[in-house]
Each structure stands twice: as C-alpha cells, then as structure tokens.
Design a protein around this motif. Structure first.
Motif, PDB file in Angstrom:
ATOM      1  N   GLY A   1      16.227  12.929 -12.139  1.00 28.91           N
ATOM      2  CA  GLY A   1      15.042  13.428 -12.821  1.00 28.91           C
ATOM      3  C   GLY A   1      13.767  12.654 -12.544  1.00 28.91           C
ATOM      4  O   GLY A   1      12.784  12.798 -13.261  1.00 28.91           O
ATOM      5  N   HIS A   2      13.765  11.828 -11.488  1.00 28.94           N
ATOM      6  CA  HIS A   2      12.589  11.034 -11.146  1.00 28.94           C
ATOM      7  C   HIS A   2      11.825  11.650  -9.988  1.00 28.94           C
ATOM      8  O   HIS A   2      12.395  12.345  -9.147  1.00 28.94           O
ATOM      9  N   PHE A   3      10.539  11.344  -9.932  1.00 26.94           N
ATOM     10  CA  PHE A   3       9.730  11.754  -8.786  1.00 26.94           C
ATOM     11  C   PHE A   3      10.237  11.045  -7.541  1.00 26.94           C
ATOM     12  O   PHE A   3      10.568   9.858  -7.570  1.00 26.94           O
ATOM     13  N   ALA A   4      10.290  11.764  -6.448  1.00 23.86           N
ATOM     14  CA  ALA A   4      10.663  11.182  -5.158  1.00 23.86           C
ATOM     15  C   ALA A   4      10.097  12.072  -4.066  1.00 23.86           C
ATOM     16  O   ALA A   4      10.078  13.291  -4.207  1.00 23.86           O
ATOM     17  N   ALA A   5       9.617  11.453  -2.991  1.00 26.57           N
ATOM     18  CA  ALA A   5       9.027  12.237  -1.906  1.00 26.57           C
ATOM     19  C   ALA A   5       9.056  11.459  -0.603  1.00 26.57           C
ATOM     20  O   ALA A   5       9.002  10.233  -0.588  1.00 26.57           O
ATOM     21  N   HIS A   6       9.117  12.208   0.475  1.00 28.42           N
ATOM     22  CA  HIS A   6       8.946  11.632   1.807  1.00 28.42           C
ATOM     23  C   HIS A   6       7.464  11.345   2.018  1.00 28.42           C
ATOM     24  O   HIS A   6       6.603  12.082   1.529  1.00 28.42           O
ATOM     25  N   VAL A   7       7.173  10.285   2.734  1.00 31.57           N
ATOM     26  CA  VAL A   7       5.810   9.982   3.153  1.00 31.57           C
ATOM     27  C   VAL A   7       5.723  10.144   4.664  1.00 31.57           C
ATOM     28  O   VAL A   7       4.885  10.875   5.173  1.00 31.57           O
ATOM     29  N   SER A   8       6.624   9.462   5.375  1.00 32.79           N
ATOM     30  CA  SER A   8       6.576   9.514   6.839  1.00 32.79           C
ATOM     31  C   SER A   8       7.983   9.399   7.408  1.00 32.79           C
ATOM     32  O   SER A   8       8.899   8.892   6.762  1.00 32.79           O
ATOM     33  N   ASP A   9       8.110   9.884   8.630  1.00 34.81           N
ATOM     34  CA  ASP A   9       9.374   9.784   9.352  1.00 34.81           C
ATOM     35  C   ASP A   9       9.089   9.294  10.761  1.00 34.81           C
ATOM     36  O   ASP A   9       8.186   9.806  11.419  1.00 34.81           O
ATOM     37  N   ASP A  10       9.820   8.316  11.195  1.00 36.29           N
ATOM     38  CA  ASP A  10       9.809   7.803  12.569  1.00 36.29           C
ATOM     39  C   ASP A  10       8.608   6.925  12.917  1.00 36.29           C
ATOM     40  O   ASP A  10       8.783   5.836  13.424  1.00 36.29           O
ATOM     41  N   ARG A  11       7.397   7.367  12.673  1.00 40.07           N
ATOM     42  CA  ARG A  11       6.203   6.565  12.962  1.00 40.07           C
ATOM     43  C   ARG A  11       5.359   6.494  11.691  1.00 40.07           C
ATOM     44  O   ARG A  11       5.015   7.515  11.106  1.00 40.07           O
ATOM     45  N   THR A  12       5.031   5.266  11.289  1.00 43.76           N
ATOM     46  CA  THR A  12       4.300   5.054  10.044  1.00 43.76           C
ATOM     47  C   THR A  12       3.094   4.159  10.299  1.00 43.76           C
ATOM     48  O   THR A  12       3.204   3.132  10.969  1.00 43.76           O
ATOM     49  N   CYS A  13       1.958   4.566   9.773  1.00 41.69           N
ATOM     50  CA  CYS A  13       0.737   3.752   9.845  1.00 41.69           C
ATOM     51  C   CYS A  13       0.731   2.809   8.647  1.00 41.69           C
ATOM     52  O   CYS A  13       1.058   3.215   7.530  1.00 41.69           O
ATOM     53  N   LEU A  14       0.369   1.559   8.886  1.00 43.10           N
ATOM     54  CA  LEU A  14       0.258   0.570   7.813  1.00 43.10           C
ATOM     55  C   LEU A  14      -1.145  -0.004   7.801  1.00 43.10           C
ATOM     56  O   LEU A  14      -1.717  -0.270   8.846  1.00 43.10           O
ATOM     57  N   ARG A  15      -1.689  -0.211   6.609  1.00 44.34           N
ATOM     58  CA  ARG A  15      -2.980  -0.870   6.485  1.00 44.34           C
ATOM     59  C   ARG A  15      -3.010  -1.648   5.179  1.00 44.34           C
ATOM     60  O   ARG A  15      -2.348  -1.284   4.211  1.00 44.34           O
TER      61      ARG A  15
ATOM     62  N   LYS B   1      -2.820  -4.940  -1.007  1.00 46.29           N
ATOM     63  CA  LYS B   1      -1.529  -4.236  -0.958  1.00 46.29           C
ATOM     64  C   LYS B   1      -1.380  -3.601   0.423  1.00 46.29           C
ATOM     65  O   LYS B   1      -2.355  -3.393   1.132  1.00 46.29           O
ATOM     66  N   VAL B   2      -0.138  -3.277   0.782  1.00 46.67           N
ATOM     67  CA  VAL B   2       0.104  -2.576   2.037  1.00 46.67           C
ATOM     68  C   VAL B   2       0.334  -1.105   1.727  1.00 46.67           C
ATOM     69  O   VAL B   2       1.180  -0.759   0.891  1.00 46.67           O
ATOM     70  N   VAL B   3      -0.442  -0.261   2.387  1.00 43.79           N
ATOM     71  CA  VAL B   3      -0.363   1.184   2.186  1.00 43.79           C
ATOM     72  C   VAL B   3       0.209   1.818   3.455  1.00 43.79           C
ATOM     73  O   VAL B   3      -0.252   1.531   4.565  1.00 43.79           O
ATOM     74  N   ALA B   4       1.217   2.656   3.270  1.00 41.53           N
ATOM     75  CA  ALA B   4       1.855   3.368   4.383  1.00 41.53           C
ATOM     76  C   ALA B   4       1.433   4.824   4.355  1.00 41.53           C
ATOM     77  O   ALA B   4       1.278   5.424   3.284  1.00 41.53           O
ATOM     78  N   SER B   5       1.245   5.390   5.541  1.00 40.27           N
ATOM     79  CA  SER B   5       0.930   6.814   5.670  1.00 40.27           C
ATOM     80  C   SER B   5       1.584   7.332   6.952  1.00 40.27           C
ATOM     81  O   SER B   5       1.914   6.555   7.842  1.00 40.27           O
ATOM     82  N   PRO B   6       1.757   8.640   7.045  1.00 35.44           N
ATOM     83  CA  PRO B   6       2.398   9.176   8.246  1.00 35.44           C
ATOM     84  C   PRO B   6       1.464   9.130   9.447  1.00 35.44           C
ATOM     85  O   PRO B   6       0.239   9.196   9.297  1.00 35.44           O
ATOM     86  N   ALA B   7       2.047   9.001  10.617  1.00 41.46           N
ATOM     87  CA  ALA B   7       1.258   9.158  11.839  1.00 41.46           C
ATOM     88  C   ALA B   7       0.706  10.583  11.821  1.00 41.46           C
ATOM     89  O   ALA B   7       1.447  11.533  11.547  1.00 41.46           O
ATOM     90  N   PRO B   8      -0.583  10.758  12.073  1.00 43.90           N
ATOM     91  CA  PRO B   8      -1.197  12.085  11.934  1.00 43.90           C
ATOM     92  C   PRO B   8      -0.512  13.196  12.731  1.00 43.90           C
ATOM     93  O   PRO B   8      -0.416  14.332  12.263  1.00 43.90           O
ATOM     94  N   THR B   9      -0.008  12.875  13.894  1.00 49.26           N
ATOM     95  CA  THR B   9       0.584  13.924  14.744  1.00 49.26           C
ATOM     96  C   THR B   9       1.931  14.416  14.248  1.00 49.26           C
ATOM     97  O   THR B   9       2.370  15.486  14.660  1.00 49.26           O
ATOM     98  N   ILE B  10       2.598  13.653  13.345  1.00 49.78           N
ATOM     99  CA  ILE B  10       3.913  14.098  12.864  1.00 49.78           C
ATOM    100  C   ILE B  10       4.001  14.137  11.335  1.00 49.78           C
ATOM    101  O   ILE B  10       5.098  14.180  10.772  1.00 49.78           O
ATOM    102  N   ALA B  11       2.867  14.149  10.663  1.00 50.10           N
ATOM    103  CA  ALA B  11       2.855  14.248   9.203  1.00 50.10           C
ATOM    104  C   ALA B  11       3.520  15.557   8.775  1.00 50.10           C
ATOM    105  O   ALA B  11       3.301  16.607   9.377  1.00 50.10           O
ATOM    106  N   GLY B  12       4.343  15.483   7.737  1.00 54.51           N
ATOM    107  CA  GLY B  12       5.008  16.681   7.224  1.00 54.51           C
ATOM    108  C   GLY B  12       6.174  17.144   8.082  1.00 54.51           C
ATOM    109  O   GLY B  12       6.626  18.277   7.945  1.00 54.51           O
TER     110      GLY B  12
END
Length: 160
Positions: free
Chosen positions: A48-62, A67-78
């Motif tokens: 019953g908790h929130f859970a979601a994918h952010v990125s697969d295979d290639r992840t951008c970090l900044r 704090k460190v924030v992760a996001s998907p590589a733009p070309t393979i987001a979703g």
C-alpha cells in the motif's frame, strides 16, 4: 560516467522511489537491476505504499542543495528493458533524491561482514548509505534492502 552529443553525463544504473526513499541500483549489464527494480516497486505497492520507477540502465546524477538527485537519461526516460521481451514503456517519476545506493556484484564477491566505512559511498561529493547485493538473488536482495532501510530509517514505514 558518459557524456555524448551535449547530453547530460550518466551512470550505468537504475533508480526507483520506494515510499519516500530514492534507491540507486548499480551493476553490470545483465546483473538484474531492472528485475530488482520491478520487484521493489511491486513489493512496496503490495504493502500500500507509493513506489515508482525513475530510470532504467542509464541514470543522470547531480548534486542539488547538498543531496544527490537522480533522473532518467532523456533518450530512454519512461522505458524499461525486460530481457527476452525488449523495451517496454512505463510511467516513471522524473527524479528522486537518493537515500541509498546498492551495487549488484557477482555471487561470491559480496563481503559477509563489511567494515562500517564500506556501508557508505560518495556520489557527487555526498556520502550516501550503501548496501552490496548479489547478482541473480532477487529475493535475498529484497531482504537485504529491507534490513538496510530498517537500520537507516527506523522510524519510517516498512516500505518493502
């Protein structure tokens, strides 16, 4: 990290949000990152908790506000690789603040009793909690992640 054609640098990793916690999973190709991410999202959702994918295979970090924030590589987001089926489309979150880093390593290379300083890793100049996981052992890895999160965040819900 890689940087090609003006795209942001990426690391070979997948990322999920489990409850309020971002988890970065690193490992070689075929180590089971995508499968474990699916398992984590399903386990948290079943509780019953929130859970979601952010990125697969290639992840951008900044680094952002210490704090460190992760996001998907733009070309393979979703997108998510399902070995044997190919690339599938999925709903993903655009970013996650990282709370835990996990490395999938070949069986037999995982330290049984890691030293305290081995339980943290530096990313983008920020020390983050770390846990080692074994390739090919998804249920054991889910258990290790659950116990590491319980130790780190004892007052948080048991998300997985």
């Amino acid at each position: 990290m890689s940087e090609a054609g003006g795209l942001p640098p990426t690391v070979h990793a997948a990322c999920v949000i489990i409850g309020t916690r971002g988890i970065l999973l690193r490992g070689n190709s075929g180590a089971g990152k995508s499968s474990l991410c699916d398992l984590l999202v399903e386990a948290a959702g079943n509780k019953g908790h929130f859970a979601a994918h952010v990125s697969d295979d290639r992840t951008c970090l900044r680094r952002e506000n210490g704090k460190v924030v992760a996001s998907p590589a733009p070309t393979i987001a979703g997108k998510l690789e399902v070995r044997g089926l190919g690339i599938v489309e999925l709903t993903n979150e655009p970013k996650a603040v990282l709370h835990l880093v996990a490395d999938l390593v070949p069986s037999g290379e995982l330290e049984r009793f890691p030293e305290e300083d081995a339980l943290f890793v530096e990313l983008e100049g920020v020390d983050l909690p770390f846990v080692g996981l074994e390739e090919g052992r998804p249920m054991e890895n889910l258990r290790r992640l659950r116990w590491r999160m319980r130790g780190l965040f004892p007052k948080s819900p048991d998300y997985i």
